[in-house]
Design an enzyme around this catalytic site. Structure first.
Site, PDB file in Angstrom:
ATOM      1  N   GLU A  88     102.432-138.913 -47.994  1.00 29.85           N
ATOM      2  CA  GLU A  88     101.632-138.964 -46.770  1.00 29.85           C
ATOM      3  C   GLU A  88     100.231-139.347 -47.212  1.00 29.85           C
ATOM      4  OE1 GLU A  88      99.159-138.405 -44.298  1.00 29.85           O
ATOM      5  OE2 GLU A  88      99.589-136.258 -44.149  1.00 29.85           O
ATOM      6  N   GLU A 111      89.326-146.683 -45.658  1.00 27.15           N
ATOM      7  CA  GLU A 111      89.240-145.309 -45.171  1.00 27.15           C
ATOM      8  C   GLU A 111      87.948-144.697 -45.715  1.00 27.15           C
ATOM      9  OE1 GLU A 111      92.156-142.553 -46.782  1.00 27.15           O
ATOM     10  OE2 GLU A 111      92.357-141.652 -44.804  1.00 27.15           O
ATOM     11  N   CYS A 141      93.279-137.480 -42.575  1.00 22.93           N
ATOM     12  CA  CYS A 141      93.961-138.749 -42.881  1.00 22.93           C
ATOM     13  C   CYS A 141      94.264-139.531 -41.609  1.00 22.93           C
ATOM     14  CB  CYS A 141      95.219-138.494 -43.696  1.00 22.93           C
ATOM     15  SG  CYS A 141      96.236-137.208 -42.987  1.00 22.93           S
ATOM     16  N   LYS A 144     100.847-127.456 -56.148  1.00 23.03           N
ATOM     17  CA  LYS A 144      99.476-127.443 -56.651  1.00 23.03           C
ATOM     18  C   LYS A 144      98.504-127.741 -55.518  1.00 23.03           C
ATOM     19  CE  LYS A 144      97.000-130.764 -58.467  1.00 23.03           C
ATOM     20  NZ  LYS A 144      95.690-130.451 -57.850  1.00 23.03           N
TER      21      LYS A 144
END
Ligand code: ADP
Ligand code: MG
Length: 792
Positions: free
Chosen positions: A266, A397, A300, A192
């Site tokens: 991840e 983040e 990331c 997806k």
């Protein structure tokens, strides 16, 4: 005016890439995109749809179907059906398919790049020069793994059906990272794409279809997080691979706990970018542009935390501000633009809010006075100074073009600042001094380290994180092994003695008896076998003991450990334990010595085994001999589990080193209380981990006897800690402890352990008694890829 001066003053004119072909393709496909299931285009049965938008212009590019359980069931069934034949193809045949896909991507690279830029908002320069070429490289590289699988990874099987969920920041590249290794290994796929960026995935499906990929091997379903959750929870999926936020990763960890599904995650990062005073400053500045303004910082592994040595901080910031003022933000289809649009209004708001918080907490925000587009989701390059290690903008983040900066004085301080977050995805080190660069690279807790470079990726180098950045690697040999597993062991091999109260003999000859609450009031607990914490024999914190029952009644007492004992043991395992810093040779010597000292107490241990478990003398001897051999075996491995040097698309040495994971919790089963215990703790010790182990609940005494051996074998204090008691008391505090980095479960408690592990995203291993040495070593270590580019 001289030429030089002219060059300096010349402005960039617009150089737009044409979107004509991409628009024609979209028109041809029709506004309402279907999904690709079992080799056909399928519209969602419920008819629910949403728009996909160009974030730079707000233009609606088409609509995307929202898959519900009906479409997921169809896709999983198609993948299941197609899997055996796909696996049965020769490696060479699968290689031909992967190669054909790679070539199809190359032939269509421009249109894919334009489509990606339109749907995602990232500059065409990046999609054209980085994303799409790497996609093609990935498939061609993995054609090679398919071809060579029997040679390079023998005796491994694919998982079966893989469910894959990917984010929007590198839509087609993340797809390639997931699809190529899965297909090469013989898995089939339900994948997806992220809801905001499905278009290139669908275009890719069409390419695969035309390239003759068999029906059902690759299924692409579209939808948002609800669709993702349906994939994660589907009973007939064997492995989940996810890239995205740590928050969703945590949900997925819990949802898959105990399901037996393979899982790789991840997740997020807050990667340090460390500049030493002896760095090549101009290169470091250009590196920084790539680190944090590449893809608008929506990466990331973005180098989002700048750490500069104090002695050069001011001139460095000055040069950085100058460079930021020269960045061009605008139409991502313009080939001369450095930064495009933020993916959507929500993400833009998140970035804005975090910047406000940064200012409220005392940070100084600086943005260059550059031209910004009037419409679309744009955010300027941003620099924060005057922040502290605990500031929100330093810890969280941001996933946007926002750099936070701090200074350091010594390499040691740089390392501790670098490691001062919950993440561990990547790090970048800038120094012309090779000692500084390599020493710091080794000490940063992250899966990828770039020395004097940043954001380098390649199909043949592993990528993935330490700590809350997730587990598993993508790329190369390491990535391939995430899509393979050892052949499944049969049920009977896994049978363990689980019952505590019946006095039966199990298949392996162990009397199935256990521990009980003491029935008589004890005058003291002096006769209780103690626990082993920080190299010292300790009484249980709660002062409670359990009676150990043998086949002919009560044998002895053991301490009933509690939460506090676990905490103390973890403390000892992190503490100042010397073990992780010893080299392989030194560790080997200690492990050999343990084996030697164990051998010296042969009779005593065999007697204990017989008395405790009801084994025959001969069986107890076999188990004892195996235990001694295990110490020798793992001593042998301690200096032999080498890393690799990867061949990549850069002129660089990419060195993959196997590093210890850290503090590992071990929960032993009741079968083979001595040899089984050693087979769990010894590989972990061999690789330099420290261990908190819960021995067999039913037969703990051989493990407590073991600490007398450990005490005489030069094992540093805290390297191996042993807590006895009831698993029901101990697993939860051990698996939930945030300073425990991984957990191995040989007993039946994997569901609980995996659920509790979600707090800090620790790795878990359902420790299979038949696992090979290599599997044990893999589970005992994590790979760090260090990039060392070189060019004169
Ligand atoms: P981001 O914040 O970068 O969008 P997310 O982790 O939210 O990252 O999204 C990454 C991918 O995970 C997307 O494909 C998204 O649809 C999917 N996703 C979101 N929530 C869930 C969930 N609960 N279960 C499975 N997948 C999810
Ligand atoms: Mg879009």
């Amino acid at each position: 005016m001289g030429v030089r001066e002219l060059m300096d003053r010349l402005d960039w004119g617009p150089a737009p890439e044409s979107d004509e072909l991409a628009k024609a393709l979209l028109a041809e496909r029709g506004r309402d995109n279907g999904m690709y299931i079992d080799g056909r285009w399928v519209q969602p049965r419920r008819g629910e749809r949403f728009d996909t938008v160009n974030p730079a212009t707000g233009e609606v590019l088409g609509t995307i179907g929202q898959a519900d359980s009906h479409e997921i069931d169809l896709a999983v069934a198609a993948a299941r059906h197609a899997q055996p034949a796909w696996e049965a193809l020769s490696g060479h045949d699968r290689a031909r398919h992967l190669y054909a896909i790679g070539r199809a991507v190359q032939r269509n690279s421009r249109i894919l790049a334009v489509l990606e830029t339109m749907d995602n908002g990232k500059p065409i320069r990046e999609t054209r020069d980085i994303d799409i070429p790497l996609v093609a490289r990935h498939f061609i590289h993995h054609a090679g793994w398919a071809q060579l699988l029997d040679e390079t990874m023998p005796n491994q099987k694919p998982w079966g059906v893989c469910g894959q969920i990917i984010p929007w920041n590198f839509p087609l590249l993340m797809l390639a990272w997931k699809v190529a290794p899965a297909l090469a290994a013989g898995n089939t796929i339900v994948i997806k794409p992220a809801e905001s960026t499905s278009l290139t995935a669908l275009a890719f499906a069409a390419l695969c279809h035309d390239a003759g990929l068999p029906r059902g091997v690759l299924n692409i379903v579209t939808g948002d997080g609800k669709t993702g959750a349906l994939i994660v929870e589907h009973d007939d999926i064997d492995k989940i691979a996810f890239t995205g936020s740590t928050a969703v990763g945590r949900v997925i960890r819990k949802a898959t706990a105990g399901s037996g599904k393979g899982l790789t995650l991840e997740l997020g990062g807050k990667s340090p970018f460390i500049v030493f005073e002896d760095a090549d400053v101009e290169s470091a500045i250009e590196g920084l542009v790539d680190a944090i303004w590449f893809n608008q910082g929506q990466v990331c592994c973005a180098g989002s935390r700048l750490l500069v040595q104090e002695s050069i901080a001011e001139p460095f910031y000055e040069r950085l501000r100058e460079r930021m003022a020269a960045l061009r933000v605008g139409n991502p289809l313009d080939k001369a633009v450095d930064m495009g649009a933020i993916i959507d209004a929500n993400q833009l708001t998140t970035i804005e809010k975090l910047c406000e918080t940064g200012v409220e907490e005392g940070g100084t925000l600086w943005q260059p006075n550059i031209e910004m587009p009037e419409t679309g989701n744009f955010f300027p390059p941003t620099l924060f100074t005057d922040v502290s290690p605990a500031s929100t903008v330093v810890q969280e983040e941001i996933f946007g073009p926002v750099l936070v900066s701090m200074t350091f004085r010594s390499p040691g301080e740089a390392v501790s600042l670098a490691n001062n977050t919950k993440f561990g995805l990547a790090g970048s080190v800038w120094s012309q001094d090779i000692d500084t660069a390599l020493e710091v690279a080794r000490r940063i807790k992250a899966g990828v380290i770039w020395v004097n470079c940043t954001n380098r990726f390649d199909a043949n180098a592993g990528f993935g994180g330490y700590r809350e950045s997730g587990f598993g690697r993508e790329g190369g040999h390491e990535g391939m092994s995430a899509y393979l597993r050892p052949p499944r062991t049969t049920e009977s091999e896994l049978t363990e003695s689980k019952e505590n109260d019946a006095n039966e003999i199990d298949e392996e000859g162990y009397a199935v008896i256990g521990v009980r609450e003491p029935t008589t009031v004890l005058t003291g607990i002096d006769r209780t076998a103690k626990m082993f914490i920080g190299g010292v024999q300790k009484r249980p914190d709660g002062g409670n003991s359990l009676t150990v029952m043998g086949p002919s009644g009560r044998i002895d007492e053991v301490g009933r450990g509690n939460r506090k004992d676990i905490r103390n043991a973890v403390e000892a395992a992190i503490g100042r334990c010397k073990w992780p810093n010893m080299n392989g040779h030194q560790r080997a010597q200690v492990l050999y010595y343990i084996g030697e000292n164990l051998e010296a107490r042969r009779n005593e241990f065999i007697h204990r085994l017989v008395k405790m478990t009801g084994l025959s003398d001969a069986s107890a001897e076999t188990e004892f001999d195996d235990s001694v051999e295990q110490w020798f075996r793992w001593a042998a491995w301690a200096d032999k589990y080498d890393g690799r040097v990867h061949e990549t698309n850069s002129r660089a040495l990419v060195i993959a080193v196997n590093e210890p994971i850290g503090v590992v919790g071990v929960i032993a089963s009741d079968s083979r209380p001595l040899a089984g215990f050693v087979r769990l703790v010894a590989p972990l010790l061999a690789m330099g981990n420290t261990v908190v182990a819960i021995p067999s609940e039913a037969h703990p005494l051989v493990a407590t006897d073991l600490y007398q051996v450990l005490e005489t074998s030069d094992l540093p204090n805290g390297a191996l800690n042993i807590i006895t008691g009831l698993r029901a008391d101990l697993i939860e505090p051990l698996a939930a402890h945030d300073a425990v980095d991984a957990i191995w479960v040989a007993s039946d408690d994997i569901t609980l352990a995996q659920t509790m592990s979600a707090g800090n995203m620790k790795r878990t291993w359902d420790a299979n008694p038949d696992a090979s040495d290599i599997e044990r070593l893999r589970q005992s270590s994590q790979v760090k890829n260090i990039w060392l580019p070189h060019a004169i």
